[in-house]
Design an enzyme around this catalytic site. Structure first.
Site, PDB file in Angstrom:
ATOM      1  N   CYS B 115       0.810  -1.224   0.000  1.00 59.39           N
ATOM      2  CA  CYS B 115       0.000   0.000   0.000  1.00 59.39           C
ATOM      3  C   CYS B 115       0.845   1.276   0.000  1.00 59.39           C
ATOM      4  O   CYS B 115       0.341   2.359  -0.264  1.00 59.39           O
ATOM      5  CB  CYS B 115      -0.968  -0.002   1.175  1.00 59.39           C
ATOM      6  SG  CYS B 115      -2.157  -1.365   1.118  1.00 59.39           S
ATOM      7  N   HIS B 257      -3.178   7.120   2.389  1.00 63.90           N
ATOM      8  CA  HIS B 257      -3.602   5.848   1.796  1.00 63.90           C
ATOM      9  C   HIS B 257      -5.005   5.529   2.307  1.00 63.90           C
ATOM     10  O   HIS B 257      -5.258   5.542   3.509  1.00 63.90           O
ATOM     11  CB  HIS B 257      -2.611   4.751   2.180  1.00 63.90           C
ATOM     12  CG  HIS B 257      -3.148   3.380   1.964  1.00 63.90           C
ATOM     13  ND1 HIS B 257      -3.699   2.992   0.766  1.00 63.90           N
ATOM     14  CD2 HIS B 257      -3.261   2.308   2.796  1.00 63.90           C
ATOM     15  CE1 HIS B 257      -4.116   1.746   0.873  1.00 63.90           C
ATOM     16  NE2 HIS B 257      -3.872   1.306   2.087  1.00 63.90           N
ATOM     17  N   ASN B 287     -10.386   0.161  -0.266  1.00 62.54           N
ATOM     18  CA  ASN B 287      -8.920   0.240  -0.192  1.00 62.54           C
ATOM     19  C   ASN B 287      -8.358  -0.378  -1.466  1.00 62.54           C
ATOM     20  O   ASN B 287      -8.502  -1.577  -1.691  1.00 62.54           O
ATOM     21  CB  ASN B 287      -8.457  -0.527   1.056  1.00 62.54           C
ATOM     22  CG  ASN B 287      -6.945  -0.553   1.214  1.00 62.54           C
ATOM     23  OD1 ASN B 287      -6.199  -0.303   0.266  1.00 62.54           O
ATOM     24  ND2 ASN B 287      -6.484  -0.872   2.410  1.00 62.54           N
TER      25      ASN B 287
END
Lengths: 89, 336
Positions: B115, B257, B287
């Site tokens: 990520c 993020h 996500n």
């Protein structure tokens, strides 16, 4: 003087906006507040920010009373506790 | 003035298929309320059968190149693709993406920082520009994360989605709007088990022990990840902002993020920033790992949220564990 118990109540009510039918006391358990699993993690993160100490995974549990959690956190933040632990092991 | 990488183009793409929380609740022990209250996610995008990460990357990167071309920057001479879900283990996906975009024979490689991959990619791109290795760099974050999810695992199946985003960097000056200013990057391999696909790599293959099916899926230890993500992103943002010479209070937008709305709110709280300055678009896309930051930037651009010169902080935390932050000022860009 602001105790750890007072700090936890202040964070739960003021920062995390936990609403309970009765005022929170040292004997209140987290479980009785009907909070979801992330609230204790959020509480740990805020304690870490305020007191500059690591709160290991599992240090706070839903079954604890606020006073019991405060005792655990007081142990972590006391000077003899030593260097911070590795995060979240 | 020092030579700096300047953001010249931005593009994003998500696959058309929407999967709502209600749809997930039909096959998992969950509900719309459960997912929303714990993550802030309402729906996510999922690729149709046969669509791979490279396909999403080509779409997003094509838009970023078009966006840059509108500002007089044509093409790219380096392609960096951040992904956890490459089209195949070998070779990397970036060369194929470059060729499909018509960027023949340019250097192209993948970055594996989960990520944090997009922030790592930006840093490598900025470094290549500063070192004179490239004058125009295409940095892509692209994922088909749903292809590595255990469909029975509620902790991941509710959270992740597919998508891609990209920027074009060009050589310029640090004083220009859009200039990448400072980075803070880090990792902690002692936390590798927090986010992991145990099987499929040399560790499992060389053991000679066949993998159990669940080990081929991505697994996450939610609580410690939550805690580390908040603390690492806050500390890393603080470090990047300090190096830039800014005050935290002067930050216009915190683009973290898009892991979880509660993580992003907690990071804003730690930095004593109003939560409204934390950009959130995960309610619509979930996500998307390495794609999440450029997708959030593109959503902010499309919504007209950012003004030229706004002080931006990008921050990410992911498997490895890895983390990274970047500071820049918002450039003049047109939505594509």
């Amino acid at each position: 003087m602001c105790s750890m118990t007072d700090s936890i109540i202040e964070i739960l009510v003021g920062r995390l906006e936990i609403r309970a039918e009765r005022p929170l006391t040292p004997e209140t358990t987290f479980a009785s507040l009907d909070i979801d699993s992330l609230v204790l993690v959020e509480l740990a993160v805020i304690i870490e920010g305020q007191f500059g100490t690591r709160v290991p995974e599992g240090a706070l549990t839903a079954r604890q009373t606020i006073a019991e959690a405060a005792a655990v956190l007081d142990g972590l933040t006391s000077p003899q506790h030593g260097a911070p632990e590795v995060l979240a092991t | 003035m020092s030579r700096a990488a300047v953001v010249a183009g931005l593009g994003a793409f998500v696959p058309p298929r929407v999967v709502t929380n209600h749809e997930l609740a039909q096959r998992l022990d969950t509900s719309d309320e459960w997912i929303r209250s714990r993550t802030g996610i309402g729906e996510r995008r999922v690729v149709d059968p046969g669509v791979a990460t490279g396909d999403l990357a080509v779409e997003a990167a094509g838009r970023a190149l078009k966006s840059a071309a509108a500002r007089g920057v044509a093409g790219a001479d380096l392609v960096i693709l951040a992904t956890t879900t490459p089209d195949r283990p070998c070779p990397a996906t970036a060369p194929d993406v470059a060729t499909r975009l018509g960027l023949d024979h340019v250097p192209a490689f993948d970055i594996a920082a989960v990520c944090s991959g997009f922030v790592y990619g930006l840093a490598m791109g900025a470094g290549a520009v500063a070192a004179g290795l490239a004058a125009r760099v295409l940095v892509v974050g692209a994922e088909t994360f749903t292809t590595i999810l255990n469909p029975a695992d509620r902790t991941t199946a509710c959270v992740f989605g597919d998508g891609a985003g990209a920027v074009v960097l060009r050589a310029g000056e640090a004083s220009e709007a859009g200039a990448l200013l400072e980075f803070d990057l880090g990792s902690d391999g002692s936390q590798a088990e927090l986010l992991m696909i145990p099987a499929g790599g040399s560790r499992q293959r060389s053991s000679g022990i066949p993998a159990v099916p669940e080990d081929a899926y991505f697994a996450m230890q939610g609580r410690p990840v939550f805690q580390s993500a908040v603390l690492r992103m806050a500390a890393s943002s603080r470090a990047a902002v300090r190096r830039t010479g800014w005050d935290l209070a002067s930050i216009d937008w915190l683009v973290g993020h898009q892991a979880n709305a509660r993580i992003l709110h907690a990071v804003a709280d730690q930095l004593e920033l109003p939560r409204e300055r934390a950009v959130l678009n995960l309610d619509k896309v979930g996500n998307t790992s390495a794609a999440s930051i450029p997708l959030a930037l593109a959503a902010g651009l499309a919504a007209g949220s950012f003004r030229v010169g706004d002080r931006m902080v990008l921050t990410a935390f992911g498997g490895g564990t890895t983390w990274g932050s970047a500071t820049f000022t918002w450039p003049a860009l047109d939505p594509v």
